[in-house]
Write a protein that holds these residues in place. Structure first.
Motif, PDB file in Angstrom:
ATOM      1  N   ILE A  52     -38.148  -5.244  24.039  1.00  0.00           N
ATOM      2  CA  ILE A  52     -37.482  -6.343  24.750  1.00  0.00           C
ATOM      3  C   ILE A  52     -38.328  -6.802  25.924  1.00  0.00           C
ATOM      4  O   ILE A  52     -38.492  -8.001  26.164  1.00  0.00           O
ATOM      5  N   LEU A  53     -38.907  -5.827  26.656  1.00  0.00           N
ATOM      6  CA  LEU A  53     -39.761  -6.159  27.797  1.00  0.00           C
ATOM      7  C   LEU A  53     -41.004  -6.928  27.350  1.00  0.00           C
ATOM      8  O   LEU A  53     -41.403  -7.910  27.971  1.00  0.00           O
ATOM      9  N   THR A  54     -41.599  -6.489  26.263  1.00  0.00           N
ATOM     10  CA  THR A  54     -42.785  -7.167  25.733  1.00  0.00           C
ATOM     11  C   THR A  54     -42.446  -8.583  25.289  1.00  0.00           C
ATOM     12  O   THR A  54     -43.194  -9.523  25.573  1.00  0.00           O
ATOM     13  N   PHE A  55     -41.334  -8.730  24.608  1.00  0.00           N
ATOM     14  CA  PHE A  55     -40.916 -10.058  24.157  1.00  0.00           C
ATOM     15  C   PHE A  55     -40.659 -10.984  25.347  1.00  0.00           C
ATOM     16  O   PHE A  55     -41.077 -12.141  25.349  1.00  0.00           O
ATOM     17  N   ALA A  56     -39.996 -10.481  26.376  1.00  0.00           N
ATOM     18  CA  ALA A  56     -39.715 -11.288  27.567  1.00  0.00           C
ATOM     19  C   ALA A  56     -41.006 -11.678  28.277  1.00  0.00           C
ATOM     20  O   ALA A  56     -41.173 -12.820  28.710  1.00  0.00           O
ATOM     21  N   TYR A  67     -50.696 -11.923  22.371  1.00  0.00           N
ATOM     22  CA  TYR A  67     -50.767 -10.740  21.534  1.00  0.00           C
ATOM     23  C   TYR A  67     -51.505  -9.606  22.246  1.00  0.00           C
ATOM     24  O   TYR A  67     -51.094  -8.451  22.197  1.00  0.00           O
ATOM     25  N   VAL A  68     -52.609  -9.947  22.910  1.00  0.00           N
ATOM     26  CA  VAL A  68     -53.380  -8.931  23.623  1.00  0.00           C
ATOM     27  C   VAL A  68     -52.556  -8.340  24.757  1.00  0.00           C
ATOM     28  O   VAL A  68     -52.502  -7.122  24.936  1.00  0.00           O
ATOM     29  N   LEU A  69     -51.910  -9.192  25.527  1.00  0.00           N
ATOM     30  CA  LEU A  69     -51.090  -8.712  26.637  1.00  0.00           C
ATOM     31  C   LEU A  69     -49.936  -7.861  26.130  1.00  0.00           C
ATOM     32  O   LEU A  69     -49.629  -6.816  26.712  1.00  0.00           O
ATOM     33  N   SER A  70     -49.313  -8.262  25.054  1.00  0.00           N
ATOM     34  CA  SER A  70     -48.212  -7.486  24.462  1.00  0.00           C
ATOM     35  C   SER A  70     -48.699  -6.120  24.011  1.00  0.00           C
ATOM     36  O   SER A  70     -48.020  -5.112  24.227  1.00  0.00           O
ATOM     37  N   SER A  71     -49.874  -6.074  23.392  1.00  0.00           N
ATOM     38  CA  SER A  71     -50.395  -4.786  22.924  1.00  0.00           C
ATOM     39  C   SER A  71     -50.739  -3.883  24.100  1.00  0.00           C
ATOM     40  O   SER A  71     -50.529  -2.670  24.035  1.00  0.00           O
ATOM     41  N   VAL A 103     -49.257  -3.885  27.059  1.00  0.00           N
ATOM     42  CA  VAL A 103     -47.977  -3.415  27.598  1.00  0.00           C
ATOM     43  C   VAL A 103     -47.414  -2.311  26.715  1.00  0.00           C
ATOM     44  O   VAL A 103     -46.891  -1.298  27.211  1.00  0.00           O
ATOM     45  N   LEU A 104     -47.518  -2.458  25.406  1.00  0.00           N
ATOM     46  CA  LEU A 104     -47.025  -1.420  24.489  1.00  0.00           C
ATOM     47  C   LEU A 104     -47.814  -0.116  24.631  1.00  0.00           C
ATOM     48  O   LEU A 104     -47.235   0.978  24.624  1.00  0.00           O
ATOM     49  N   VAL A 105     -49.128  -0.223  24.778  1.00  0.00           N
ATOM     50  CA  VAL A 105     -49.954   0.977  24.924  1.00  0.00           C
ATOM     51  C   VAL A 105     -49.632   1.685  26.240  1.00  0.00           C
ATOM     52  O   VAL A 105     -49.488   2.916  26.272  1.00  0.00           O
ATOM     53  N   ILE A 106     -49.505   0.922  27.308  1.00  0.00           N
ATOM     54  CA  ILE A 106     -49.213   1.516  28.620  1.00  0.00           C
ATOM     55  C   ILE A 106     -47.813   2.135  28.642  1.00  0.00           C
ATOM     56  O   ILE A 106     -47.625   3.220  29.191  1.00  0.00           O
ATOM     57  N   SER A 107     -46.858   1.491  28.029  1.00  0.00           N
ATOM     58  CA  SER A 107     -45.488   1.993  28.093  1.00  0.00           C
ATOM     59  C   SER A 107     -45.242   3.177  27.149  1.00  0.00           C
ATOM     60  O   SER A 107     -44.275   3.891  27.306  1.00  0.00           O
ATOM     61  N   SER A 108     -46.121   3.383  26.177  1.00  0.00           N
ATOM     62  CA  SER A 108     -45.892   4.493  25.247  1.00  0.00           C
ATOM     63  C   SER A 108     -46.637   5.730  25.601  1.00  0.00           C
ATOM     64  O   SER A 108     -46.919   6.217  26.534  1.00  0.00           O
TER      65      SER A 108
END
Length: 194
Positions: free
Chosen positions: A5-9, A183-187, A189-194
């Motif tokens: 949800i955070l990535t989508f926002a 897409y790069v920013l989303s990836s 954020v996903l890497v940092i949050s996981s």
């Protein structure tokens, strides 16, 4: 779930701030098709026919003086000229200069050029001319003139261009360079949050 949800926002916010709002994106699909059909009608029928249509539309609110390919009217004590330049080619800076030289003798304060498509160089070239020139492509002319004056041309000949398949359109849209930043920013954020 929360990271998704955070990535989508974040992607939606970045897209809204980084992407310029274009007139074409603000139109509905039916309006885009209508604008393209009207422009194609003007290309097929010639600039004199397009000039006659714009003259009739604007003369509903302002008295006009009609010439062959353009007409003039007064708005807020300023003289405005509307020039129709519909063709299969994009409007180039040389075309803008030619139109400006034709209308220079009219002593107009503003020139509105309605055309099918505009090259980016023509938009930057307009800023260097002493007269204010507004370039309207088929979508902007539909939005700013046809809808404003509630006047639409009659389509006599409809051109059906081969539309690409939905799958090709989806791939082109999803692999667009402008979307790559999101897409790069989303990836990241996903890497940092996981």
């Amino acid at each position: 779930v929360y990271t998704g949800i955070l990535t989508f926002a974040a992607d939606c916010l970045l897209t809204m701030f980084l992407q310029k709002r274009d007139v074409k994106t603000s139109l509905k699909k039916q309006e885009i098709t209508a604008a393209e059909n009207y422009a194609n009608q003007f290309v097929l029928s010639g600039n004199a026919s397009a000039n006659t249509f714009w003259n009739k539309a604007i003369s509903q609110e302002h008295p006009t003086t009609k010439k062959t390919y353009y007409f003039t009217f007064n708005k807020d004590s300023k003289k405005v000229a509307v020039y129709s330049n519909y063709s299969l080619e994009k409007l180039k800076p040389s075309d803008v200069l030619e139109i400006y030289n034709k209308l220079k003798k009219e002593n107009v304060d503003k020139i509105i050029i309605c055309t099918n498509e505009i090259e980016p160089q023509a938009k930057t070239f307009v800023a260097h001319l002493p007269c204010k020139i507004v370039l309207l492509d088929k979508y902007e002319a539909y939005e700013k003139l046809m809808k404003k004056y509630n006047s639409f041309p009659q389509i006599e000949t409809k051109i059906n261009l081969n539309e690409t398949s939905k799958w090709k359109t989806f791939l082109a849209y999803s692999l667009n360079r402008q979307r790559a930043k999101g897409y790069v920013l989303s990836s990241i954020v996903l890497v940092i949050s996981s």
